[in-house]
Design an enzyme around this catalytic site. Structure first.
Site, PDB file in Angstrom:
ATOM      1  N   ARG A 111      -2.784 -11.986   1.612  1.00 36.38           N
ATOM      2  CA  ARG A 111      -4.658 -11.997   1.273  1.00 36.38           C
ATOM      3  C   ARG A 111      -5.351 -13.451   2.178  1.00 36.38           C
ATOM      4  O   ARG A 111      -6.675 -13.709   3.056  1.00 36.38           O
ATOM      5  CB  ARG A 111      -5.304 -10.939   0.211  1.00 36.38           C
ATOM      6  CG  ARG A 111      -4.862 -10.482   0.156  1.00 36.38           C
ATOM      7  CD  ARG A 111      -5.191  -9.143   0.453  1.00 36.38           C
ATOM      8  NE  ARG A 111      -5.157  -8.000  -0.076  1.00 36.38           N
ATOM      9  CZ  ARG A 111      -5.275  -6.347   0.680  1.00 36.38           C
ATOM     10  NH1 ARG A 111      -6.116  -6.793   1.771  1.00 36.38           N
ATOM     11  NH2 ARG A 111      -5.059  -5.760  -0.391  1.00 36.38           N
TER      12      ARG A 111
ATOM     13  N   GLU B 277     -16.756  -5.815   7.052  1.00 44.30           N
ATOM     14  CA  GLU B 277     -14.870  -6.834   6.187  1.00 44.30           C
ATOM     15  C   GLU B 277     -15.539  -7.924   7.092  1.00 44.30           C
ATOM     16  O   GLU B 277     -16.336  -7.854   8.024  1.00 44.30           O
ATOM     17  CB  GLU B 277     -14.069  -5.851   7.302  1.00 44.30           C
ATOM     18  CG  GLU B 277     -12.606  -7.296   7.391  1.00 44.30           C
ATOM     19  CD  GLU B 277     -11.804  -6.246   8.271  1.00 44.30           C
ATOM     20  OE1 GLU B 277     -11.134  -5.267   7.995  1.00 44.30           O
ATOM     21  OE2 GLU B 277     -10.985  -7.165   8.694  1.00 44.30           O
TER      22      GLU B 277
ATOM     23  N   TYR C 214       0.848  -1.394   0.173  1.00 45.94           N
ATOM     24  CA  TYR C 214      -0.007  -0.059   0.174  1.00 45.94           C
ATOM     25  C   TYR C 214       0.877   0.913  -0.037  1.00 45.94           C
ATOM     26  O   TYR C 214       1.538   1.468   0.385  1.00 45.94           O
ATOM     27  CB  TYR C 214      -1.614   0.255   1.535  1.00 45.94           C
ATOM     28  CG  TYR C 214      -2.535  -0.581   1.491  1.00 45.94           C
ATOM     29  CD1 TYR C 214      -2.538  -1.050   0.293  1.00 45.94           C
ATOM     30  CD2 TYR C 214      -2.731  -1.001   2.142  1.00 45.94           C
ATOM     31  CE1 TYR C 214      -4.369  -2.467  -0.342  1.00 45.94           C
ATOM     32  CE2 TYR C 214      -3.952  -1.602   2.389  1.00 45.94           C
ATOM     33  CZ  TYR C 214      -4.290  -2.810   1.539  1.00 45.94           C
ATOM     34  OH  TYR C 214      -5.594  -3.028   1.256  1.00 45.94           O
TER      35      TYR C 214
HETATM   36  C1  LIG Z   1      -9.242  -4.575   5.232  1.00 45.08           C
HETATM   37  C2  LIG Z   1      -7.991  -4.866   5.069  1.00 45.08           C
HETATM   38  O1  LIG Z   1      -7.338  -5.105   6.603  1.00 45.08           O
HETATM   39  C3  LIG Z   1      -7.490  -4.974   7.691  1.00 45.08           C
HETATM   40  C4  LIG Z   1      -6.390  -5.112   8.226  1.00 45.08           C
HETATM   41  C5  LIG Z   1      -5.744  -6.085   8.513  1.00 45.08           C
HETATM   42  C6  LIG Z   1      -4.123  -6.010   9.381  1.00 45.08           C
HETATM   43  O2  LIG Z   1      -3.610  -5.179   9.904  1.00 45.08           O
HETATM   44  O3  LIG Z   1      -3.696  -7.026   9.861  1.00 45.08           O
HETATM   45  C7  LIG Z   1      -6.043  -7.152   7.909  1.00 45.08           C
HETATM   46  C8  LIG Z   1      -6.812  -7.589   7.533  1.00 45.08           C
HETATM   47  C9  LIG Z   1      -8.220  -6.444   8.195  1.00 45.08           C
HETATM   48  O4  LIG Z   1      -8.586  -6.939   8.299  1.00 45.08           O
HETATM   49  C10 LIG Z   1      -7.187  -4.443   4.183  1.00 45.08           C
HETATM   50  O5  LIG Z   1      -5.781  -3.400   3.955  1.00 45.08           O
HETATM   51  O6  LIG Z   1      -7.634  -5.153   2.978  1.00 45.08           O
END
Ligand SMILES: C=C(O[C@@H]1C=C(C(=O)O)C=C[C@H]1O)C(=O)O
Length: 346
Positions: free
Chosen positions: A219, A333, A206
């Protein structure tokens, strides 16, 4: 594939608080994670890890996630981390108490955890869950607490030389109290493959607009008893939301956000993505189980539930939790597991 290999992966299911004794009696329990109305420090109770997360308004709305294994379990506590392990799998948990800033506490707690994993011989990190109270509020320096957490996590993973393909599937989600609580599932010899989604930028890539250090997670993780087994393993799907590329889509429209998140998961677990990772499985959303659906506004839960019921198996266990999500413009989510045991039913 022999039955022994299939059963050689950890299993999880949800239990209602009243059914917990029945669900755990006679089983080799790695841990019980209570999604409930108050937070505790993790400890060893009845010979296994027990951890209460503050994720529901009342205890009656809560549920327990029960992790079991085929092998005998040993448990212990070290440096504030409680754990259970069975020679192949480790479930461990820690908590960072409420603070005005979290990066340093996160780095330290993750470091203790990663050292413990090393010491016990469980170096393969399959799945992590992080429950962050006040996730969208600012810390003492004006940095959003989620981004503050991501900084400490990135520093810890870096110190342990985690590569992009060795970070676990994860969840980073809001909670109702208790600072930052986390738990980890790790393995000794079973094979892990980090899976990325071609419809989404990998979280660890990101751009900086989302914080000083990117969220380090995969993912999904595919776990199988051996690296040669590319068919019967199980898949841990990370928390997935309405993000395409790296951008949030459909801010303010929870139904469209839920549908896009589901589309992301369908693509992630489908044959095309898995083939790119050398895995031969033809999964759909109907194969997901032990699903958690996190919804920012409680009044949106019925609409989200309706959408979920159209896509998931009627036999799937699905829990709905009313908590904040890691980006202020995300309203929903989802996460879940494709259990290897389910794949083998006649
Ligand atoms: C939803 C998102 O991230 C969230 C944050 C996360 C983390 O920081 O560990 C992991 C997955 C999701 O719970 C995403 O960035 O797509």
């Amino acid at each position: 594939m022999t039955q022994q290999q299939i059963l050689d992966l950890p299993a999880s299911k949800f239990a209602m608080p009243d059914d917990l004794d029945e669900e755990t009696s006679g089983a080799n329990v790695l841990g019980v994670i209570n999604y409930t109305s108050g937070a505790t420090d993790p400890d060893v109770t009845s010979g296994h890890l027990r951890f209460d997360l503050h994720m529901t308004g009342t205890a009656a709305d809560g549920f327990a996630e029960v992790w079991t294994t085929e092998r005998p379990v040993e448990s212990g506590e070290s440096g504030g981390i409680a754990y259970s392990h069975d020679g192949e799998h480790l479930l461990c948990a820690g908590r960072i108490p409420p603070a005005t800033s979290y990066a340093e506490g996160t780095r330290a707690a993750y470091t203790t955890t990663l050292e413990l994993m090393d010491a016990l011989g469980y170096d393969n990190c399959a799945r992590m869950w992080n429950f962050v109270n006040r996730i969208n509020e600012d810390n003492a320096e004006g940095l959003e607490i989620y981004r503050d957490f991501c900084k400490g996590r990135a520093e810890a993973f870096e110190a342990f030389n985690f590569s992009d393909t060795s970070v676990p599937a994860a969840t980073g989600i809001g909670s109702l109290g208790g600072g930052i609580a986390f738990y980890v599932l790790a393995s000794r010899t079973s094979s892990l493959t980090a899976i990325e989604n071609s419809k989404q930028v990998s979280a660890y890539n990101y751009p900086e607009q989302y914080g000083p250090r990117p969220p380090k997670f995969a993912r999904a993780t595919y776990q199988s008893a051996t690296s040669a087994d590319r068919t019967s393993g199980q898949i841990y799907v990370a928390g997935t939301s309405s993000i395409r590329g790296h951008e949030t889509l459909f801010a303010g429209d929870v139904e469209k956000q839920a549908l896009l998140a589901l589309d992301n998961i369908a693509h992630l677990i489908g044959p095309e993505t898995l083939a790119d990772h050398g895995i031969e499985q033809r999964n759909t959303l109907a194969d997901l189980d032990t699903i958690k659906v996190y919804v920012r506004h409680g009044e949106d839960i019925p609409a989200v539930r309706r959408i979920c019921e159209e896509h998931f198996s009627p036999d799937a266990q699905v829990a709905y939790l009313n908590v904040d999500v890691c980006r202020a413009d995300l309203s929903v989510e989802l996460e879940g597991i494709i259990h290897s045991a389910n794949r083998c039913e006649p």
